[in-house]
Design an enzyme around this catalytic site. Structure first.
Site, PDB file in Angstrom:
ATOM      1  N   LYS A  14      23.316  34.452 119.456  1.00 49.00           N
ATOM      2  CA  LYS A  14      23.785  35.540 120.313  1.00 49.00           C
ATOM      3  C   LYS A  14      23.315  36.903 119.807  1.00 49.00           C
ATOM      4  O   LYS A  14      23.162  37.839 120.576  1.00 49.00           O
ATOM      5  CB  LYS A  14      25.318  35.543 120.402  1.00 49.00           C
ATOM      6  CG  LYS A  14      25.980  34.242 120.799  1.00 49.00           C
ATOM      7  CD  LYS A  14      25.794  33.924 122.267  1.00 49.00           C
ATOM      8  CE  LYS A  14      26.763  32.891 122.813  1.00 49.00           C
ATOM      9  NZ  LYS A  14      26.613  31.527 122.328  1.00 49.00           N
TER      10      LYS A  14
HETATM   11  C1  LIG Z   1      26.601  30.311 122.925  1.00 48.83           C
HETATM   12  C2  LIG Z   1      26.118  29.174 122.123  1.00 48.83           C
HETATM   13  C3  LIG Z   1      25.527  28.068 122.726  1.00 48.83           C
HETATM   14  C4  LIG Z   1      25.393  27.921 124.225  1.00 48.83           C
HETATM   15  O1  LIG Z   1      24.503  28.842 124.792  1.00 48.83           O
HETATM   16  P1  LIG Z   1      24.561  29.161 126.356  1.00 48.83           P
HETATM   17  O2  LIG Z   1      23.619  30.276 126.570  1.00 48.83           O
HETATM   18  O3  LIG Z   1      25.982  29.530 126.656  1.00 48.83           O
HETATM   19  O4  LIG Z   1      24.173  27.910 127.065  1.00 48.83           O
HETATM   20  C5  LIG Z   1      25.033  27.070 121.906  1.00 48.83           C
HETATM   21  N1  LIG Z   1      25.172  27.137 120.563  1.00 48.83           N
HETATM   22  C6  LIG Z   1      25.748  28.184 119.962  1.00 48.83           C
HETATM   23  C7  LIG Z   1      25.875  28.194 118.470  1.00 48.83           C
HETATM   24  C8  LIG Z   1      26.231  29.248 120.711  1.00 48.83           C
HETATM   25  O5  LIG Z   1      26.806  30.287 120.093  1.00 48.83           O
END
Ligand SMILES: *Cc1c(COP(=O)(O)O)cnc(C)c1O
Length: 496
Positions: free
Chosen positions: A113
């Site tokens: 993120k």
């Molecule tokens: C947010 C997240 C996901 C999922 O990603 P999306 O964009 O919501 O599909 C997968 N793994 C981790 C560690 C995340 O923080």
């Protein structure tokens, strides 16, 4: 380049407007009216640049109402030296012939993120200056764990912004909770809610689109925006790293310019994999997108059958950031695949709202199965994959392990040996407890930080500095609220 809404294709706004609003007034998501194309020559040029310059180029294609100086300012600020614990920002590791792990978690909060949320505050404050001068931007976040912390870290003490984060009380890891509850900054607040992630997301969406709340904010010279992956400013930075990974594979002599690759993504809200789809729409040579889910396999079923059905048991798993039954960004894919048919998207989303399910037309189902493969695995298989991969020399977190397992199943099933990029979305230390359990058996009798130490002793993989520091930080946020009380909580916090 203008942006339309998935629920009203007649809406047409600049990127600055799309980013500062977060979500369109009628509840739709902003999407680019067309996809700018990158040619193989462009890719060749990009492969000779560093990540920052690749980012500037891709962004400039989408954010055409930003000046070159503004894009430079945003990208230089987001990815400046020292923010990420690796110099190439999105670090590609070749693990076996044709299989690469794209480590997207070397940023300040140890999850992918950060790739977007380090950039979003810059994009948003520049966008807000252009479109809504002077108003304080209030960022509301529903988080399954990682977005919350990454958004808090991105927005802390950014002038002209406030940020409020809601996380499911029982739905995040101990480390994630600690990261959020110890957050520094004068403009931040964090609340647990008594419910799951979908409750948090639904609550936040409701507050966003509530006219009375919007009026109250306007009277106080504030406006909402979103740092969730429904915000265009969250998605566009994610396109960059897929293009970048392709460039790195050329540079490592794994592929030749023009060769196709597969991209495999551990998926929750469908944001990360949608960015890969958008990269493909821009001309990145992609063969298949592999959508990996945990036991909450609503997307696996959808991709295989064309019916999206959230009426099922919600599992709390060891890959909590993927514990989601309503994948918001799927709406953007449906809009594109239906030929920008917002009436159809409205019909499906309405049905999802009322009955918890919808079925897409056969031609769309067909298109989906051409582009996407899908699979899922449960916690036992996730842990077995972590152990197996570690024995072979690579340590992954629980989310990445889901993607690795689904990739292996896909290759075994389809015999498709296209060179592949697996998105790795979190540091193993962010989920120490489960990763340690996979390697050494249950260690619940020791504290979270002892688990971190034990994982280090077992693997000798360096502990990210930001997680090490958490141990001695003061807990600042302890409040939890009922899911029906989110609106009051927001108003009480903002309008004192
Ligand atoms: C947010 C997240 C996901 C999922 O990603 P999306 O964009 O919501 O599909 C997968 N793994 C981790 C560690 C995340 O923080």
């Amino acid at each position: 380049m203008l942006y339309n809404s998935t629920r009203d294709s007649k809406v047409s706004v600049t990127s600055a407007k799309a980013i500062s609003k977060g979500i369109s007034s009628e509840g739709g998501l902003f999407v680019p009216e067309s996809f700018p194309q990158i040619t193989l020559d462009d890719i060749n040029r990009l492969s000779k640049m560093d990540y920052i310059n690749r980012a500037k180029y891709i962004l400039s294609l989408y954010l055409t109402d930003f000046t070159e100086d503004e894009i430079d300012y945003c990208v230089n600020g987001a990815y400046k030296k020292g923010k990420f614990e690796c110099d190439d920002i999105a670090h590609l590791v070749n693990i076996t012939d044709g299989c690469n792990i794209l480590e997207l978690w070397h940023g300040p909060t140890c999850a992918f993120k950060d790739m977007a949320l380090q950039l979003l505050p810059f994009l948003l404050t520049v966008a807000a200056k252009k479109t809504c001068g002077g108003k304080t931007i209030v960022i509301l976040v529903a988080t399954s764990g990682d977005t919350g912390k990454a958004a808090l870290e991105g927005f802390k003490d950014v002038p002209g912004t406030k940020i409020m984060v809601f996380y499911p009380e029982q739905g995040v890891s101990q480390m994630q909770k600690l990261q959020m509850c110890t957050q520094e900054g004068e403009n931040v607040s964090v609340f647990a809610i008594k419910g799951n992630f979908d409750d948090a997301q639904t609550g936040v969406k409701k507050i966003f689109t509530d006219k009375d709340v919007a009026e109250k904010l306007a009277e106080n010279n504030m406006m909402f925006s979103s740092a969730n992956s429904i915000n265009w400013g969250r998605l566009v930075p994610q396109i960059i790293y897929y293009v970048s990974a392709y460039c790195d594979m050329i540079n490592n002599n794994q592929i030749s310019l023009g060769d196709k690759i597969n991209i495999d993504v551990p998926t929750g809200n469908f944001g990360n994999i949608l960015a890969a789809y958008y990269a493909m729409k821009m001309g990145l040579p992609v063969n298949k997108l592999i959508c990996a889910s945990n036991a909450n396999n609503v997307l696996t079923d959808f991709i295989k059958t064309g019916t999206y059905d959230r009426n099922r048991h919600f599992y709390t798993t060891i890959s909590p950031s993927m514990d989601i039954l309503i994948s918001s960004n799927l709406e953007r894919l449906l809009y594109d695949l239906s030929g920008k048919n917002s009436d159809k998207v409205n019909k499906w989303m309405d049905s999802l709202n009322k009955t918890g399910k919808y079925t897409v037309d056969d031609d769309i189902k067909e298109k989906i199965s051409k582009i996407f493969a899908a699979g899922f695995c449960d916690d036992i298989q996730t842990k077995a994959t972590i152990k197996d991969m570690f024995d072979k020399g690579y340590l992954s977190d629980t989310h990445t392990a889901v993607a690795i397992k689904v990739y292996k199943d896909y290759v075994a099933d389809k015999n498709d040996n296209t060179p592949t990029v697996i998105a790795s979305t979190a540091s193993p230390y962010k989920f120490s407890s489960s990763v340690l359990e996979a390697l050494c058996g249950n260690c619940d009798d020791i504290s979270e930080f002892d688990k971190v130490n034990k994982l280090y002793e077992t693997t000798k993989m360096p502990v990210p500095k930001s997680l090490q520091k958490l141990k001695n930080k003061e807990i600042r946020f302890k409040i939890s609220c009922e899911k029906d009380d989110m609106e009051n909580t927001v108003l009480n916090e903002l309008i004192k």
